[in-house]
Design a protein around this motif. Structure first.
Motif, PDB file in Angstrom:
ATOM      1  N   ASP A 198       0.798  -1.346  -0.043  1.00 59.17           N
ATOM      2  CA  ASP A 198       0.029   0.111   0.096  1.00 59.17           C
ATOM      3  C   ASP A 198       0.984   1.131   0.012  1.00 59.17           C
ATOM      4  OD1 ASP A 198      -2.314  -1.394  -0.108  1.00 59.17           O
ATOM      5  OD2 ASP A 198      -2.508  -1.377   2.041  1.00 59.17           O
ATOM      6  N   LEU A 228       4.479  -1.160  -7.204  1.00 53.87           N
ATOM      7  CA  LEU A 228       4.669  -0.568  -8.328  1.00 53.87           C
ATOM      8  C   LEU A 228       4.421   0.841  -8.795  1.00 53.87           C
ATOM      9  CD1 LEU A 228       5.591  -3.159 -10.004  1.00 53.87           C
ATOM     10  CD2 LEU A 228       3.616  -2.695 -11.435  1.00 53.87           C
ATOM     11  N   PRO A 229       3.592   1.210  -8.013  1.00 53.18           N
ATOM     12  CA  PRO A 229       3.223   2.669  -8.081  1.00 53.18           C
ATOM     13  C   PRO A 229       4.345   3.580  -7.706  1.00 53.18           C
ATOM     14  CG  PRO A 229       1.256   1.802  -7.405  1.00 53.18           C
ATOM     15  CD  PRO A 229       2.318   0.685  -7.169  1.00 53.18           C
ATOM     16  N   ALA A 276       7.966  -8.453 -13.569  1.00 48.92           N
ATOM     17  CA  ALA A 276       6.349  -8.562 -13.850  1.00 48.92           C
ATOM     18  C   ALA A 276       5.899  -6.962 -13.694  1.00 48.92           C
ATOM     19  CB  ALA A 276       5.964  -9.496 -12.931  1.00 48.92           C
ATOM     20  N   LEU A 284       6.060  -3.641 -18.255  1.00 48.61           N
ATOM     21  CA  LEU A 284       5.311  -3.018 -19.496  1.00 48.61           C
ATOM     22  C   LEU A 284       4.589  -1.755 -18.941  1.00 48.61           C
ATOM     23  CD1 LEU A 284       5.155  -6.004 -21.607  1.00 48.61           C
ATOM     24  CD2 LEU A 284       6.272  -3.891 -22.286  1.00 48.61           C
ATOM     25  N   LEU A 285       3.696  -1.749 -17.905  1.00 51.08           N
ATOM     26  CA  LEU A 285       2.855  -1.001 -17.567  1.00 51.08           C
ATOM     27  C   LEU A 285       3.719   0.128 -17.026  1.00 51.08           C
ATOM     28  CD1 LEU A 285      -0.167  -0.060 -16.483  1.00 51.08           C
ATOM     29  CD2 LEU A 285       0.164  -1.118 -14.464  1.00 51.08           C
ATOM     30  N   ARG A 294       4.667   2.413 -19.951  1.00 49.54           N
ATOM     31  CA  ARG A 294       3.676   3.434 -20.517  1.00 49.54           C
ATOM     32  C   ARG A 294       3.368   4.328 -19.429  1.00 49.54           C
ATOM     33  NH1 ARG A 294      -0.448  -1.337 -21.702  1.00 49.54           N
ATOM     34  NH2 ARG A 294       1.369  -2.720 -22.035  1.00 49.54           N
ATOM     35  N   TYR A 312       0.416  -6.507 -21.296  1.00 43.96           N
ATOM     36  CA  TYR A 312       1.294  -6.145 -20.081  1.00 43.96           C
ATOM     37  C   TYR A 312       2.368  -6.999 -19.557  1.00 43.96           C
ATOM     38  CZ  TYR A 312      -2.625  -2.929 -19.794  1.00 43.96           C
ATOM     39  OH  TYR A 312      -3.458  -1.720 -20.084  1.00 43.96           O
ATOM     40  N   SER A 320      -0.184 -12.893  -0.746  1.00 38.27           N
ATOM     41  CA  SER A 320       1.447 -12.902  -0.714  1.00 38.27           C
ATOM     42  C   SER A 320       1.602 -14.464  -1.345  1.00 38.27           C
ATOM     43  CB  SER A 320       1.943 -13.108   0.575  1.00 38.27           C
ATOM     44  OG  SER A 320       3.307 -13.204   0.514  1.00 38.27           O
ATOM     45  N   ASP A 341       6.279 -13.166  -6.673  1.00 40.27           N
ATOM     46  CA  ASP A 341       6.471 -11.547  -7.032  1.00 40.27           C
ATOM     47  C   ASP A 341       5.399 -11.163  -8.289  1.00 40.27           C
ATOM     48  OD1 ASP A 341       8.600 -11.534  -5.379  1.00 40.27           O
ATOM     49  OD2 ASP A 341       9.835 -12.559  -6.713  1.00 40.27           O
ATOM     50  N   VAL A 342       4.933 -12.215  -8.927  1.00 36.34           N
ATOM     51  CA  VAL A 342       4.075 -11.790  -9.880  1.00 36.34           C
ATOM     52  C   VAL A 342       2.934 -11.231  -9.474  1.00 36.34           C
ATOM     53  CG1 VAL A 342       2.857 -12.595 -11.998  1.00 36.34           C
ATOM     54  CG2 VAL A 342       5.370 -13.329 -11.696  1.00 36.34           C
ATOM     55  N   ARG A 372       2.310 -10.303  -6.307  1.00 37.51           N
ATOM     56  CA  ARG A 372       2.549  -9.129  -5.750  1.00 37.51           C
ATOM     57  C   ARG A 372       2.581  -7.905  -6.457  1.00 37.51           C
ATOM     58  NH1 ARG A 372       8.692  -8.213  -4.247  1.00 37.51           N
ATOM     59  NH2 ARG A 372       8.471  -7.372  -6.143  1.00 37.51           N
ATOM     60  N   ASN A 373       3.514  -7.818  -7.663  1.00 40.25           N
ATOM     61  CA  ASN A 373       3.381  -6.749  -8.676  1.00 40.25           C
ATOM     62  C   ASN A 373       1.916  -6.507  -9.019  1.00 40.25           C
ATOM     63  OD1 ASN A 373       5.791  -6.628  -7.838  1.00 40.25           O
ATOM     64  ND2 ASN A 373       6.862  -7.020  -9.730  1.00 40.25           N
ATOM     65  N   GLY A 377      -0.090  -3.863  -7.299  1.00 42.90           N
ATOM     66  CA  GLY A 377       0.147  -2.548  -7.585  1.00 42.90           C
ATOM     67  C   GLY A 377      -0.409  -2.133  -9.177  1.00 42.90           C
ATOM     68  N   MET A 378      -0.282  -3.008  -9.944  1.00 39.68           N
ATOM     69  CA  MET A 378      -0.934  -2.885 -11.260  1.00 39.68           C
ATOM     70  C   MET A 378      -2.566  -2.570 -11.224  1.00 39.68           C
ATOM     71  SD  MET A 378       1.273  -5.625 -13.538  1.00 39.68           S
ATOM     72  CE  MET A 378       0.564  -5.209 -15.077  1.00 39.68           C
ATOM     73  N   LYS A 420      -4.034  -1.277  -8.659  1.00 41.38           N
ATOM     74  CA  LYS A 420      -4.318  -0.036  -8.103  1.00 41.38           C
ATOM     75  C   LYS A 420      -4.240   0.944  -9.118  1.00 41.38           C
ATOM     76  CE  LYS A 420      -2.230  -0.786  -3.375  1.00 41.38           C
ATOM     77  NZ  LYS A 420      -3.249  -0.618  -2.446  1.00 41.38           N
ATOM     78  N   MET A 421      -3.197   0.670 -10.029  1.00 37.57           N
ATOM     79  CA  MET A 421      -3.093   1.679 -11.044  1.00 37.57           C
ATOM     80  C   MET A 421      -4.099   1.497 -12.559  1.00 37.57           C
ATOM     81  SD  MET A 421       0.801   2.011 -11.474  1.00 37.57           S
ATOM     82  CE  MET A 421       0.741   3.264 -12.561  1.00 37.57           C
ATOM     83  N   MET A 422      -4.571   0.419 -12.603  1.00 37.13           N
ATOM     84  CA  MET A 422      -5.401   0.281 -13.625  1.00 37.13           C
ATOM     85  C   MET A 422      -7.020   0.516 -13.061  1.00 37.13           C
ATOM     86  SD  MET A 422      -3.660  -3.077 -15.492  1.00 37.13           S
ATOM     87  CE  MET A 422      -4.888  -3.121 -16.887  1.00 37.13           C
ATOM     88  N   HIS A 478      -5.937  -4.476  -2.467  1.00 41.72           N
ATOM     89  CA  HIS A 478      -5.188  -4.665  -1.249  1.00 41.72           C
ATOM     90  C   HIS A 478      -4.151  -5.816  -1.382  1.00 41.72           C
ATOM     91  CE1 HIS A 478      -3.890  -4.104   2.879  1.00 41.72           C
ATOM     92  NE2 HIS A 478      -4.497  -5.246   3.073  1.00 41.72           N
ATOM     93  N   TYR A 479      -2.910  -5.597  -0.979  1.00 39.09           N
ATOM     94  CA  TYR A 479      -1.957  -6.827  -1.103  1.00 39.09           C
ATOM     95  C   TYR A 479      -2.047  -7.401   0.458  1.00 39.09           C
ATOM     96  CZ  TYR A 479       2.352  -9.359  -0.662  1.00 39.09           C
ATOM     97  OH  TYR A 479       3.184 -10.028  -0.597  1.00 39.09           O
ATOM     98  N   ASP A 489      -0.804  -9.308   2.998  1.00 40.50           N
ATOM     99  CA  ASP A 489       0.495 -10.246   3.514  1.00 40.50           C
ATOM    100  C   ASP A 489       0.320 -11.093   4.762  1.00 40.50           C
ATOM    101  OD1 ASP A 489       3.141 -10.919   3.237  1.00 40.50           O
ATOM    102  OD2 ASP A 489       3.680  -8.264   3.562  1.00 40.50           O
TER     103      ASP A 489
END
Lengths: 439, 394
Positions: free
Chosen positions: A163, A350-351, A382, A385-386, A389, B78, B109, B112-113, B115-116, B119-120, B122-124, B131-132, B134
């Protein structure tokens, strides 16, 4: 003026590699550490294997333990071009072609005699300090090593900053692990009682070296940049990400490095490359992702031949992010170790990573972002690519994407990478021409 | 014999199959639409405490990728070719609007994929709660346990925020009770299959369990109960198959055809690690007392072993698999891992060493959720089954 040394490499092609004085000093430090490790049996030193992200060198030194970092060993194998055979060896004994090549290089190296870069055998670790930060593979890696070495293993679990923040719960959890599991086990393994004042002393030294490292990295904000913050940066981070953070040696090295870089700055010089001083700085890039090590010099050459200098990189933050203010704090010794582990680049959401890259492009006046996507590192790769962009969208600067691997030579395609880089540089030129025309 | 009042396995399986094939999640949409204010919370493998979502009056919705029927168009843009398929098909589900009714997503958890991907997401999908989640890798009550209780409390707090009122301990206790019952039935189903695998084919068991990812738990519990009763009542022919434990499929799901192919090629699946969320906790969670503490203790001391968890004891490493083989009287193990799955593939050599030491035969292959060609897998599994029979005869 700074001193440069010409070193004749032992490997073909026999061409003189130019290194500045700090690089020579760094190489000597690394060699000295390998000698310390490989003579552990004679000196009686005990060894803790651990990882670069979440490396608790200050704490390890409190127990008179030597730090051995398997990723660094894999990098050394890559640079010496022996990792390919190690990876194949690991695959031969049952490891999947799909997984991390650092792990396979390490496992293969063990299977083939476990020789350090100095040609002597690595000591077996007395303890595996599984500092689990920012990379899931670490956990499996040390389970694999534990199976082999059958030695004590300590798990220090660092929660992920999903978060985008460090919470009290995370710090409390980590401090409690340090107090009740990590430290007592290190005491038992080493036979040395923990002294928190000794830890504070090391942390004070860390802070000093970190200050100088940041000044070196931020020197790239100048035009031309006196450093390459990716290829050159990898030399710079060696001591502080490895076995020297918290030592007087690290303080001396980073002061020396800073003075060298400041001198280059005064004289308006760009970075030193293996072929000597870089010519005119034409492109300023931010790079995301680790480099390829099996063809490191060839990869670098593709940049400096075109006048491209990397002014900031995320990889040089993988063992600690210092350029946004964090310093090891001797006044809160265990909390600061927790904060350090939590804050390493790959433990950031990531953010957060995107924010960092955008900040670098703006602060360092870069022409764009280049991502070197690593086949066997999902922690980095992973989502890239996002990221690409999003960074393009937020900065208006072009981004490019190349693919390679850490230490597996099968995944380095020089022609492909060169083509993409050349196209990318053309894209930057066109973008500039467009801006100029608009002006 | 099945009575006329009792639904047949065919009827129940048909319902589960329809749920499995429905990539628009119509059942969950209908549940949400049936009452104003209802919310749906998606979650990915391996485990989230569904009790907390349920206690908030929300529907936990398991998202395990798009399977072999989803055409991935946007999702591939992606990810690089060397990343597994589940994140790209999950993104496809999101981008294509198939998850537009989902009010929140939890990313546990596991690797790593995923997990990441948190975040993606959240942005998309910035307007969706994401929420991640854990979980501790330290299993001491006062260390990992305390951390986990606080993580559970954070989730409880977030979901309470979404619904606009606190989630009470009594609501949590009730949900724990409901899920205890559900897990008991899943365990019963697994035990029944281990006992009589010809009566409960692996593909049917999979569909039964998979239905639990999209149905309200009470309805799923009822479905499980009906299926077990029907499967017990119906006589089906026993094949001359060997008995195997299937492992490595805890995240990206295999095509249903792959599971069917294993049985067709001579392997009865008597245990597996598919859809672990439905039986992650291996015994009932205590009802009395602090519900979050009880969930935490269950996680720390009574949860499945899998590659995403750290095993503190070298001696214990891989023993869960040996125990599964013994418990189910299996004759071998099939390692089936999704391509590029770090946890499963890094774990595999260690588990294989343990099996070798225990004298348990095994084979290994990889798949993707959209693998179409089953012939090589059939041949490999068939040869494995034959060799087991030959060894047994010897």
């Amino acid at each position: 003026m700074t001193t440069q040394t010409k070193i004749v490499t032992s490997r073909a092609p026999a061409k003189e590699v130019v290194k500045d004085a700090s690089m020579v000093k760094q190489k000597e430090m690394m060699a000295w550490h390998y000698d310390r490790l490989t003579s552990a049996a004679e000196t009686g030193a005990k060894v803790a294997a651990t990882f670069v992200p979440g490396n608790l060198n200050e704490l390890i030194m409190c127990f008179d333990l030597l730090n051995n970092l398997p990723e660094v060993n894999a990098i050394q194998s890559g640079l010496r071009r022996v990792s390919g055979s190690y990876v194949l060896e690991a695959e031969k004994i049952g490891h999947s072609e799909d997984v991390c090549t650092y792990v396979k290089s390490d496992i293969g190296m063990m299977a083939k005699g476990n020789l350090a870069p100095n040609g002597k055998k690595f000591p077996n670790p007395d303890v595996l300090l599984l500092s689990y930060t920012g990379c899931f593979t670490f956990m499996k890696w040390f389970e694999l090593l534990r199976e082999q070495y059958k030695c004590e293993t300590i798990m220090l679990h660092t929660p992920y900053m999903g978060d985008g923040k460090i919470t009290k719960n995370m710090i409390d959890y980590m401090v409690k692990q340090l107090k009740e599991e990590v430290i007592p086990t290190l005491e038992r393994v080493s036979g040395v009682k923990f002294d928190i004042d000794r830890l504070r002393e090391h942390l004070k030294k860390s802070k000093q070296a970190e200050d100088d490292l940041v000044r070196v990295l931020q020197s790239a904000k100048n035009k031309p940049s006196p450093i390459d913050a990716y290829f050159g940066g990898i030399y710079y981070i060696g001591p502080i990400f490895g076995a020297f953070r918290g030592t007087q040696d690290a303080i001396d090295y980073y002061r020396f490095l800073r003075e060298e870089v400041e001198d280059r700055l005064v004289h308006g010089q760009g970075p030193v490359t293996p072929d000597g001083d870089m010519g005119k700085e034409k492109y300023r890039l931010v790079v995301e992702g680790p480099p390829n090590y099996t063809n490191f010099r060839q990869f670098w050459k593709m940049f400096y031949d075109e006048g491209a200098v990397v002014v900031a990189s995320s990889y040089t933050k993988v063992g600690g992010v210092y350029d946004f203010g964090f310093r090891h704090d001797p006044d809160k010794p265990l909390e600061t170790l927790a904060e350090y582990c939590l804050g390493v680049y790959t433990n950031r959401s990531l953010p957060m990573r995107i924010d960092m890259l955008v900040n670098y492009i703006n602060e360092y006046q870069a022409d764009g972002l280049l991502i070197n996507s690593i086949k066997s590192c999902n922690s980095f790769s992973a989502g890239q690519l996002l990221m690409m962009r999003e960074v393009e969208k937020r900065t208006g600067k072009p981004a490019a994407f190349v693919e390679s691997d850490l230490v597996d030579p099968r995944y380095f395609s020089a022609a492909n990478i060169k083509n993409r880089l050349e196209s990318y540089f053309q894209m930057i030129d066109q973008k500039r021409a467009g801006v100029d025309a608009a002006a | 014999m099945a009575t006329s009042l009792m639904p047949t396995t065919a009827t129940i399986v048909a319902r589960a199959s329809a749920l499995f094939e429905d990539l628009s999640f119509a059942a969950a949409r209908e549940w949400k639409a049936a009452k104003s204010g209802r919310r749906v919370i998606g979650y990915m493998p391996i485990y989230v405490p569904r009790e907390i979502i349920h206690a908030a009056g929300m529907l936990p919705l398991g998202i395990v990728g798009g399977g072999d029927q989803l055409e991935v168009i946007h999702g591939d843009a992606y990810y690089q070719s060397y990343i597994c398929r589940i994140p790209r098909s999950t993104i496809e589900l999101g981008v294509s609007g198939r998850l537009d009714f989902v009010d929140g997503m939890l990313f546990p958890s596991i690797c790593d994929v995923i997990r990441n991907l948190s975040g993606m997401w959240k942005m998309m999908f910035p307007h969706v709660y994401s929420h991640y989640f854990d979980v501790p890798q330290n299993y001491r009550d006062d260390i990992g346990g305390n951390f986990y209780i606080n993580e559970l409390a954070e989730l409880q707090h977030d979901l309470a925020g979404l619904r606009g009122s606190p989630i009470t301990d009594d609501e949590l206790r009730h949900s724990i009770e409901v899920y205890n019952e559900n897990r008991r039935l899943v365990r019963d189903l697994y035990a029944f299959r281990a006992e009589r695998p010809w009566q409960a084919p692996a593909a049917e068991v999979y569909l039964m369990v998979r239905a639990g990812l999209v149905l309200p738990v009470e309805e799923h519990t009822s479905m499980l109960r009906d299926y077990i009763a029907a499967a017990r009542a119906e006589e089906r022919p026993m094949r001359d198959n060997c008995r195997i434990v299937l492992t490595g499929m805890f995240c990206e799901q295999p095509p249903l055809n792959l599971i069917k192919s294993l049985e067709l090629s001579g392997c009865y699946v008597v245990d597996d690690d598919l859809l672990l969320v439905t039986r992650w906790l291996t015994s009932d969670v205590e009802i009395e007392g602090d519900p979050l503490r009880n969930l935490s203790l269950a996680f720390l001391h009574h949860s499945e072993s899998t590659a995403a968890k750290y095993e503190p004891s070298q001696k214990e490493k891989g023993q869960h698999l040996v125990r599964a083989v013994k418990r189910t009287a299996a004759e071998g193990v099939i390692f089936a891992a999704p391509s590029f799955c770090d946890p499963a593939l890094l774990e595999r050599p260690m588990l294989q060493h343990v099996l070798k030491e225990a004298g348990i035969p095994y084979i290994a292959f990889k798949y993707a959720e959209n693998s179409g060609q089953m012939q090589p897998i059939r041949e490999q599994a068939g040869t494995f089954a034959d060799s087991i029979k030959l060894w047994s005869a010897a």
